[in-house]
Write an enzyme that holds these catalytic residues in place. Structure first.
Site, PDB file in Angstrom:
ATOM      1  N   LYS A  49       1.224 -10.226  -2.612  1.00  7.81           N
ATOM      2  CA  LYS A  49       2.211 -10.671  -1.620  1.00  7.81           C
ATOM      3  C   LYS A  49       1.717 -11.939  -0.926  1.00  7.81           C
ATOM      4  O   LYS A  49       2.491 -12.862  -0.684  1.00  7.81           O
ATOM      5  CB  LYS A  49       2.480  -9.537  -0.618  1.00  7.81           C
ATOM      6  CG  LYS A  49       3.267  -8.396  -1.252  1.00  7.81           C
ATOM      7  CD  LYS A  49       3.276  -7.123  -0.434  1.00  7.81           C
ATOM      8  CE  LYS A  49       3.977  -6.012  -1.221  1.00  7.81           C
ATOM      9  NZ  LYS A  49       3.939  -4.699  -0.574  1.00  7.81           N
ATOM     10  N   GLN A  93       1.913  -1.934   4.684  1.00  8.98           N
ATOM     11  CA  GLN A  93       1.677  -1.522   3.295  1.00  8.98           C
ATOM     12  C   GLN A  93       1.548  -0.002   3.178  1.00  8.98           C
ATOM     13  O   GLN A  93       0.793   0.627   3.919  1.00  8.98           O
ATOM     14  CB  GLN A  93       0.411  -2.216   2.758  1.00  8.98           C
ATOM     15  CG  GLN A  93       0.097  -1.911   1.311  1.00  8.98           C
ATOM     16  CD  GLN A  93       1.192  -2.415   0.360  1.00  8.98           C
ATOM     17  OE1 GLN A  93       1.684  -3.520   0.475  1.00  8.98           O
ATOM     18  NE2 GLN A  93       1.580  -1.580  -0.588  1.00  8.98           N
ATOM     19  N   ASP A 116      10.986  -5.307   5.108  1.00 10.52           N
ATOM     20  CA  ASP A 116      10.881  -4.265   4.081  1.00 10.52           C
ATOM     21  C   ASP A 116      12.103  -3.345   4.123  1.00 10.52           C
ATOM     22  O   ASP A 116      12.284  -2.520   3.232  1.00 10.52           O
ATOM     23  CB  ASP A 116       9.605  -3.427   4.295  1.00 10.52           C
ATOM     24  CG  ASP A 116       8.619  -3.609   3.149  1.00 10.52           C
ATOM     25  OD1 ASP A 116       9.018  -4.161   2.099  1.00 10.52           O
ATOM     26  OD2 ASP A 116       7.459  -3.195   3.297  1.00 10.52           O
TER      27      ASP A 116
END
Ligand code: NDP
Length: 289
Positions: A49, A93, A116
């Site tokens: 990422k 994460q 997200d």
């Protein structure tokens, strides 16, 4: 035919990069990534990422914590990031350590920075068909794949295997929307689904997201179906430099001859997930400046 997810993702990244470089902004877009613990796959994903951000001109900020971090400290970090003007996107994460409740963490992220798409506000917006939220990156990446390949899902039977909050559920909500190119008839299958093979065999489009290496074989596939393999599984491989190789949830060689289109693993859905993350961060930046 094999779908080149990497090439499609590259073209999306190129568009984002041109937009960032093409105008004068007083700052660059900023993505905060919160990484907890030492799990090797989590570190690898965060690295990918970060590299994606570097490629397109997004500033990335990694906040790394020991796996014993308290929920209170994590929530307070997120509060700081919510108020930080240089941050447009906040990503935590997964997976989180057992003592931290993911739902509590996602709910604490400012929905406007929740690139997200896991905050309940953004999940709700997907269900309602509202376009001013954020869609989780893997479902968004899959939708973009269909768009870029001009695959019209209208009236098609789409079976999604796996009902996780990050892939299956939001993808089902997305593809069933009354919107041009979507309008799919969606079946969401899971471990309690009866006669899974028959359910999959009805599908014009089969999306596999279960996390079991090479589970889907040709018996599950309707002749000419489109197969989207979301799975990323490490299997031991003494010949590989790393000692393992990545395989999907689909047995690629078994189904290849039977389907019309298939995403490989790697270089299929994975790069599209990263491109969608960058796209969501860019979108957040545009909304916020
Ligand atoms: P989860 O473990 O959260 O969910 C797995 C789902 O599969 C569950 O709904 C489970 O059913 C279902 N399932 C498990 N076994 C079976 C079975 N035998 N038959 C039918 N359904 C079954 O997985 P994720 O959604 O997080 O991830 C799925 C895969 O996708 C993993 O390989 C992961 O690494 C990969 N992934 C890839 C991404 C990418 O960018 N390419 C992004 C995210 C994930 P039940 O609910 O009943 O338990």
């Amino acid at each position: 035919m094999i779908i080149d997810g990497k090439a499609i993702a590259d073209s999306i990244e190129q568009e984002i990069s041109s937009k960032i470089a093409g105008e004068v902004f007083h700052r660059r877009p900023g993505l905060a990534v919160v990484l907890i613990g030492e799990l090797a796959p989590s570190h690898a994903y965060v690295k990918m990422k970060k590299k994606g951000c570097d490629r397109v001109g997004i500033n990335s900020y990694i906040y790394q914590f020991d796996e014993n971090i308290s929920e209170h400290d994590l929530l307070s970090t997120i509060q700081d990031l919510n108020g930080d003007e240089k941050i447009d996107g906040i990503l935590v994460q997964l997976p989180l350590p057992d003592h931290i409740l993911p739902h509590k963490i996602f709910a604490s992220i400012d929905p406007g920075k929740d690139i997200d798409g896991f905050n309940p506000v953004n999940m709700g917006k997907i269900l309602l068909g509202m376009s001013d939220g954020f869609c989780p990156c893997t479902p968004l990446g899959i939708k973009l794949l269909f768009e870029k390949l001009s695959i019209d899902l209208t009236g098609k039977n789409v079976t999604i295997l796996g009902r996780s909050n990050i892939v299956g559920k939001p993808l089902a909500a997305l593809l069933m929307q009354n919107s041009p190119g979507l309008n799919a008839t969606v079946t969401l299958a899971h471990s309690k689904t009866k006669d899974l093979q028959a359910v999959c065999h009805r599908a014009d489009v089969l999306v596999a997201a279960i996390g079991i290496p090479q589970f889907i074989t040709r018996e599950y596939i309707k002749q000419g179906a489109v197969v989207i393999d979301v799975g990323i599984n490490r299997v031991d491989d003494p010949d590989a430099k790393t000692g393992y190789r990545l395989v999907g949830d689909v047995d690629f060689h078994s189904v290849f001859e039977k389907c019309s289109l298939i995403t490989p693993v790697p270089k299929g859905v994975g790069p599209m997930t990263i491109a969608s993350l960058l796209l969501n961060t860019w979108t957040s930046f545009r909304r916020r400046i």
